[in-house]
Scaffold this active site. Sequence first.
Site, mmCIF file in Angstrom:
data_model
loop_
_atom_site.group_PDB
_atom_site.id
_atom_site.type_symbol
_atom_site.label_atom_id
_atom_site.label_comp_id
_atom_site.label_asym_id
_atom_site.label_seq_id
_atom_site.Cartn_x
_atom_site.Cartn_y
_atom_site.Cartn_z
ATOM 1 N N ASP A 1 72.685 -38.589 48.693
ATOM 2 C CA ASP A 1 72.772 -39.511 49.836
ATOM 3 C C ASP A 1 71.561 -40.430 49.870
ATOM 4 O O ASP A 1 70.469 -40.042 49.455
ATOM 5 C CB ASP A 1 72.870 -38.686 51.136
ATOM 6 C CG ASP A 1 73.386 -39.503 52.297
ATOM 7 O OD1 ASP A 1 73.857 -40.640 52.075
ATOM 8 O OD2 ASP A 1 73.314 -39.014 53.434
ATOM 9 N N GLY B 1 72.360 -46.468 49.626
ATOM 10 C CA GLY B 1 72.455 -47.728 50.376
ATOM 11 C C GLY B 1 71.128 -48.063 51.050
ATOM 12 O O GLY B 1 70.623 -49.185 50.948
ATOM 13 N N ARG B 2 70.531 -47.050 51.706
ATOM 14 C CA ARG B 2 69.260 -47.271 52.406
ATOM 15 C C ARG B 2 68.149 -47.627 51.416
ATOM 16 O O ARG B 2 67.319 -48.482 51.670
ATOM 17 C CB ARG B 2 68.878 -46.022 53.215
ATOM 18 C CG ARG B 2 69.518 -46.005 54.584
ATOM 19 C CD ARG B 2 69.456 -44.641 55.197
ATOM 20 N NE ARG B 2 70.432 -43.745 54.584
ATOM 21 C CZ ARG B 2 70.436 -42.438 54.735
ATOM 22 N NH1 ARG B 2 69.509 -41.858 55.462
ATOM 23 N NH2 ARG B 2 71.382 -41.707 54.176
ATOM 24 N N TRP B 3 68.157 -46.970 50.272
ATOM 25 C CA TRP B 3 67.148 -47.246 49.240
ATOM 26 C C TRP B 3 67.210 -48.719 48.843
ATOM 27 O O TRP B 3 66.192 -49.396 48.742
ATOM 28 C CB TRP B 3 67.424 -46.351 48.026
ATOM 29 C CG TRP B 3 66.407 -46.414 46.927
ATOM 30 C CD1 TRP B 3 65.306 -45.624 46.773
ATOM 31 C CD2 TRP B 3 66.418 -47.309 45.802
ATOM 32 N NE1 TRP B 3 64.631 -45.969 45.630
ATOM 33 C CE2 TRP B 3 65.283 -46.994 45.016
ATOM 34 C CE3 TRP B 3 67.264 -48.338 45.375
ATOM 35 C CZ2 TRP B 3 64.975 -47.666 43.841
ATOM 36 C CZ3 TRP B 3 66.957 -49.015 44.207
ATOM 37 C CH2 TRP B 3 65.822 -48.682 43.444
ATOM 38 N N HIS C 1 73.248 -47.565 44.191
ATOM 39 C CA HIS C 1 74.131 -46.677 43.409
ATOM 40 C C HIS C 1 73.734 -46.720 41.929
ATOM 41 O O HIS C 1 73.657 -45.691 41.271
ATOM 42 C CB HIS C 1 75.595 -47.093 43.568
ATOM 43 C CG HIS C 1 76.093 -47.009 44.981
ATOM 44 N ND1 HIS C 1 75.823 -45.938 45.783
ATOM 45 C CD2 HIS C 1 76.832 -47.871 45.743
ATOM 46 C CE1 HIS C 1 76.371 -46.129 46.982
ATOM 47 N NE2 HIS C 1 76.982 -47.288 46.983
ATOM 48 N N ASN D 1 84.952 -42.209 51.674
ATOM 49 C CA ASN D 1 84.319 -43.378 51.047
ATOM 50 C C ASN D 1 85.312 -44.485 50.698
ATOM 51 O O ASN D 1 84.918 -45.637 50.502
ATOM 52 C CB ASN D 1 83.552 -42.972 49.772
ATOM 53 C CG ASN D 1 82.254 -42.238 50.050
ATOM 54 O OD1 ASN D 1 81.755 -41.492 49.203
ATOM 55 N ND2 ASN D 1 81.673 -42.424 51.226
ATOM 56 N N TRP D 2 86.628 -44.157 50.656
ATOM 57 C CA TRP D 2 87.627 -45.213 50.388
ATOM 58 C C TRP D 2 87.578 -46.287 51.473
ATOM 59 O O TRP D 2 88.027 -47.412 51.262
ATOM 60 C CB TRP D 2 89.045 -44.633 50.336
ATOM 61 C CG TRP D 2 89.350 -43.822 49.115
ATOM 62 C CD1 TRP D 2 89.632 -42.493 49.073
ATOM 63 C CD2 TRP D 2 89.428 -44.274 47.750
ATOM 64 N NE1 TRP D 2 89.860 -42.090 47.777
ATOM 65 C CE2 TRP D 2 89.747 -43.157 46.950
ATOM 66 C CE3 TRP D 2 89.230 -45.517 47.130
ATOM 67 C CZ2 TRP D 2 89.894 -43.250 45.561
ATOM 68 C CZ3 TRP D 2 89.381 -45.597 45.745
ATOM 69 C CH2 TRP D 2 89.707 -44.485 44.983
HETATM 70 C C1 FPP Z 1 75.574 -41.928 48.832
HETATM 71 O O1 FPP Z 1 74.672 -42.930 49.229
HETATM 72 C C2 FPP Z 1 76.019 -42.078 47.437
HETATM 73 C C3 FPP Z 1 77.313 -42.302 47.059
HETATM 74 C C4 FPP Z 1 78.417 -42.422 48.007
HETATM 75 C C5 FPP Z 1 77.692 -42.474 45.644
HETATM 76 C C6 FPP Z 1 76.906 -41.722 44.620
HETATM 77 C C7 FPP Z 1 77.002 -42.421 43.326
HETATM 78 C C8 FPP Z 1 76.055 -42.458 42.369
HETATM 79 C C9 FPP Z 1 74.778 -41.721 42.445
HETATM 80 C C10 FPP Z 1 76.214 -43.286 41.168
HETATM 81 C C11 FPP Z 1 77.192 -42.887 40.126
HETATM 82 C C12 FPP Z 1 77.404 -41.465 39.955
HETATM 83 C C13 FPP Z 1 77.804 -40.854 38.842
HETATM 84 C C14 FPP Z 1 78.147 -39.414 38.938
HETATM 85 C C15 FPP Z 1 77.911 -41.497 37.543
HETATM 86 P P1 FPP Z 1 75.105 -43.851 50.434
HETATM 87 O O2 FPP Z 1 75.768 -45.066 49.877
HETATM 88 O O3 FPP Z 1 75.921 -43.079 51.410
HETATM 89 O O4 FPP Z 1 73.712 -44.225 51.042
HETATM 90 P P2 FPP Z 1 73.362 -44.544 52.585
HETATM 91 O O5 FPP Z 1 73.649 -43.287 53.359
HETATM 92 O O6 FPP Z 1 71.914 -44.884 52.534
HETATM 93 O O7 FPP Z 1 74.212 -45.695 53.000
#
Ligand code: FPP
Length: 252
Positions: A25, A28-30, A42, A73-74
């Site tokens: 997790d 997005g914030r990163w 990502h 997530n969809w």
């Molecule tokens: C959550 O961060 C992350 C995801 C929904 C996707 C994870 C995907 C990857 C690490 C890249 C590809 C993976 C593989 C296995 C090849 P968030 O978007 O929810 O972050 P946020 O909470 O800061 O918005």
Amino acid sequence: METPEALKARIDPDRVPAHIAIIMDGNGRWAERQGEHRVVGHANGVRSVREALVGCREVGVKYLTLYAFSTENWNRPKAEVDALMDLLVKTVIGELEELNANGVRLHTIGDTDSLPESCRRTLLDAIAATAKNDTITITLALSYSARWELVRMAQQLAAAAQEGTLQPDRIDDATIAAHLSTVGMPDPELLIRTSGEQRISNFLLWQIAYAELWFTPVLWPDFRKEHLFQAILDFQGRERRFGLISEQVAPA
Ligand code: FPP
């Protein structure tokens, strides 16, 4: 913080969790913190996937399960969903040789039929190409949610009962586990979630009944081997009682 090598040296090889699950997790914030689009987060999360996998392999973890894309997530903006699928395909294709060279078996759980055809195809090919590897299994949870899995299990058991092939009073823990997408895997003993959120978010609800939970404020793209080793050390320092009392589980 200690170096990864120093942390690793303190891990007891006889008490390494067989299965670690991670809720990745904070991508997005990163990205937003650096003024970048979420997708950049990502893309940078892929390095952390590699670090987690290599670290697990180094200390003898047999199963690593990553929450890569939830059923919910969809509902994200289409551009982000498309970018994630694209990243997944490119990463799997790009890492395939390395996976094979290191004995890594790729596996997925979730409603993978709902993934775009190119993504589904790439995953199926990579799963077949790594099927004989047995050093570590990396499972990507894709279009996965625990409730989806539990509903599907209930439907399968109800259908079997209706057909007369399953007696309702014979249903036990093992029957249920056999109808979950994690069939054949040990339950995760350690669940890690990054980014400071302290929730399970519909991940492996049945399987984490006795898992130790480890939360870190580190955002997923910053997650490195040292964080993994820290989590394992913390796990090894805990007393796992499984409903018993301390004297029953402590070595004499
Ligand atoms: C959550 O961060 C992350 C995801 C929904 C996707 C994870 C995907 C990857 C690490 C890249 C590809 C993976 C593989 C296995 C090849 P968030 O978007 O929810 O972050 P946020 O909470 O800061 O918005």
